[in-house]
Design an enzyme around this catalytic site. Structure first.
Site, PDB file in Angstrom:
ATOM      1  N   LYS A   1      16.178   3.022 -14.092  1.00 45.12           N
ATOM      2  CA  LYS A   1      16.220   2.275 -12.813  1.00 45.12           C
ATOM      3  C   LYS A   1      15.154   1.180 -12.758  1.00 45.12           C
ATOM      4  CE  LYS A   1      15.972   5.936  -9.868  1.00 45.12           C
ATOM      5  NZ  LYS A   1      15.894   6.595  -8.553  1.00 45.12           N
TER       6      LYS A   1
ATOM      7  N   LYS B   1      11.990   1.750 -12.768  1.00 47.25           N
ATOM      8  CA  LYS B   1      10.891   2.217 -11.901  1.00 47.25           C
ATOM      9  C   LYS B   1       9.925   3.078 -12.711  1.00 47.25           C
ATOM     10  CE  LYS B   1      12.362   2.584  -7.108  1.00 47.25           C
ATOM     11  NZ  LYS B   1      12.426   3.429  -5.924  1.00 47.25           N
TER      12      LYS B   1
HETATM   13  N1  C2G Z   1      13.668   5.844   2.501  1.00 45.89           N
HETATM   14  C1  C2G Z   1      13.646   5.748   3.903  1.00 45.89           C
HETATM   15  N2  C2G Z   1      12.606   5.108   4.518  1.00 45.89           N
HETATM   16  C2  C2G Z   1      11.592   4.573   3.792  1.00 45.89           C
HETATM   17  C3  C2G Z   1      11.610   4.670   2.375  1.00 45.89           C
HETATM   18  C4  C2G Z   1      12.671   5.324   1.756  1.00 45.89           C
HETATM   19  O1  C2G Z   1      14.558   6.265   4.582  1.00 45.89           O
HETATM   20  N3  C2G Z   1      10.600   3.949   4.448  1.00 45.89           N
HETATM   21  C5  C2G Z   1      14.831   6.519   1.865  1.00 45.89           C
HETATM   22  C6  C2G Z   1      15.620   5.584   0.943  1.00 45.89           C
HETATM   23  O2  C2G Z   1      16.532   4.837   1.689  1.00 45.89           O
HETATM   24  C7  C2G Z   1      16.302   6.572   0.002  1.00 45.89           C
HETATM   25  C8  C2G Z   1      15.276   7.709  -0.081  1.00 45.89           C
HETATM   26  O3  C2G Z   1      14.349   7.522   0.985  1.00 45.89           O
HETATM   27  O4  C2G Z   1      17.519   7.073   0.564  1.00 45.89           O
HETATM   28  C9  C2G Z   1      14.533   7.750  -1.401  1.00 45.89           C
HETATM   29  O5  C2G Z   1      14.006   6.454  -1.635  1.00 45.89           O
HETATM   30  P1  C2G Z   1      13.448   6.145  -3.107  1.00 45.89           P
HETATM   31  O6  C2G Z   1      12.538   7.224  -3.525  1.00 45.89           O
HETATM   32  O7  C2G Z   1      12.936   4.745  -3.097  1.00 45.89           O
HETATM   33  O8  C2G Z   1      14.783   6.292  -3.940  1.00 45.89           O
HETATM   34  P2  C2G Z   1      15.395   5.280  -4.999  1.00 45.89           P
HETATM   35  O9  C2G Z   1      14.418   5.055  -6.061  1.00 45.89           O
HETATM   36  O10 C2G Z   1      15.940   4.138  -4.263  1.00 45.89           O
HETATM   37  O11 C2G Z   1      16.527   6.190  -5.661  1.00 45.89           O
HETATM   38  O12 C2G Z   1      20.802   7.481  -7.135  1.00 45.89           O
HETATM   39  C10 C2G Z   1      20.080   6.929  -6.057  1.00 45.89           C
HETATM   40  C11 C2G Z   1      18.646   6.714  -6.429  1.00 45.89           C
HETATM   41  O13 C2G Z   1      18.103   7.875  -6.961  1.00 45.89           O
HETATM   42  C12 C2G Z   1      17.829   6.264  -5.227  1.00 45.89           C
END
Ligand code: C2G
Length: 159
Positions: free
Chosen positions: A68, A70
């Site tokens: 990803k 990341k």
């Molecule tokens: N999130 C949120 N509010 C924030 C930050 C994050 O609601 N201030 C939510 C994101 O929208 C997501 C979840 O927390 O649904 C996890 O966010 P991340 O850890 O950034 O996930 P990501 O790396 O985007 O991975 O297959 C899908 C991926 O694994 C998503």
């Protein structure tokens, strides 16, 4: 051996059951990295749990995060522990690739798939398998922002 005689079938109309109908437990799933575990993640889990009885969270492995693009500060093992320690979460599974969602939904008998609003529309193809919901993100907090603060702090500058 004595034959057990069946009581005669009663012709009396059956009384409607007084037991409340058994409500099927709603099972939900969501996916993420959850690095620098923060209130945005907790808010999301709390709001999902308001819509379900059982919440499974798929935590991205460190290898999948590399896919990803990341790099998380916290290891997969610790991120999974933190997520599992959250009282809204019932089970944690590992996320290893983009394509596992349909299998996970079948395998874990999922009724509800949820992601934060930044993923709006990206998983609509799953609507053929279960309900798909996107919930607004919590504004003002993100793992990236916390990492920047930590880095600045690390360099001894005031946050
Ligand atoms: N999130 C949120 N509010 C924030 C930050 C994050 O609601 N201030 C939510 C994101 O929208 C997501 C979840 O927390 O649904 C996890 O966010 P991340 O850890 O950034 O996930 P990501 O790396 O985007 O991975 O297959 C899908 C991926 O694994 C998503």
């Amino acid at each position: 051996m004595s034959m057990i005689s069946e009581p005669p079938l009663s012709s009396a109309p059956r009384r409607p059951s007084t037991r409340p109908p058994v409500k099927k437990a709603v099972r939900a799933i969501t996916y993420g990295t959850y690095d620098m575990f923060h209130v945005g993640h907790v808010n999301l889990f709390r709001r999902i749990k308001e819509r379900c009885d059982y919440l499974i969270v798929a935590v991205s492995s460190d290898e999948f995060n590399a896919v990803k693009g990341k790099k998380s500060m916290i290891s997969f093992e610790d991120r999974a522990l933190l997520v599992r320690a959250c009282r809204y979460v019932d089970e944690v599974i590992r996320e290893d690739d983009w394509a596992q969602k349909a299998d996970d939904i079948e395998k874990h008998s999922i009724d509800l798939f949820v992601m934060g609003g930044d993923w709006e529309g990206r998983f609509d193809e799953l609507k053929s398998l279960c309900e798909v919901v996107y919930l607004p993100r919590t504004e003002g907090v993100s793992s990236t922002q916390l990492k920047e603060i930590a880095a600045r702090h690390g360099r001894g500058k005031q946050p």
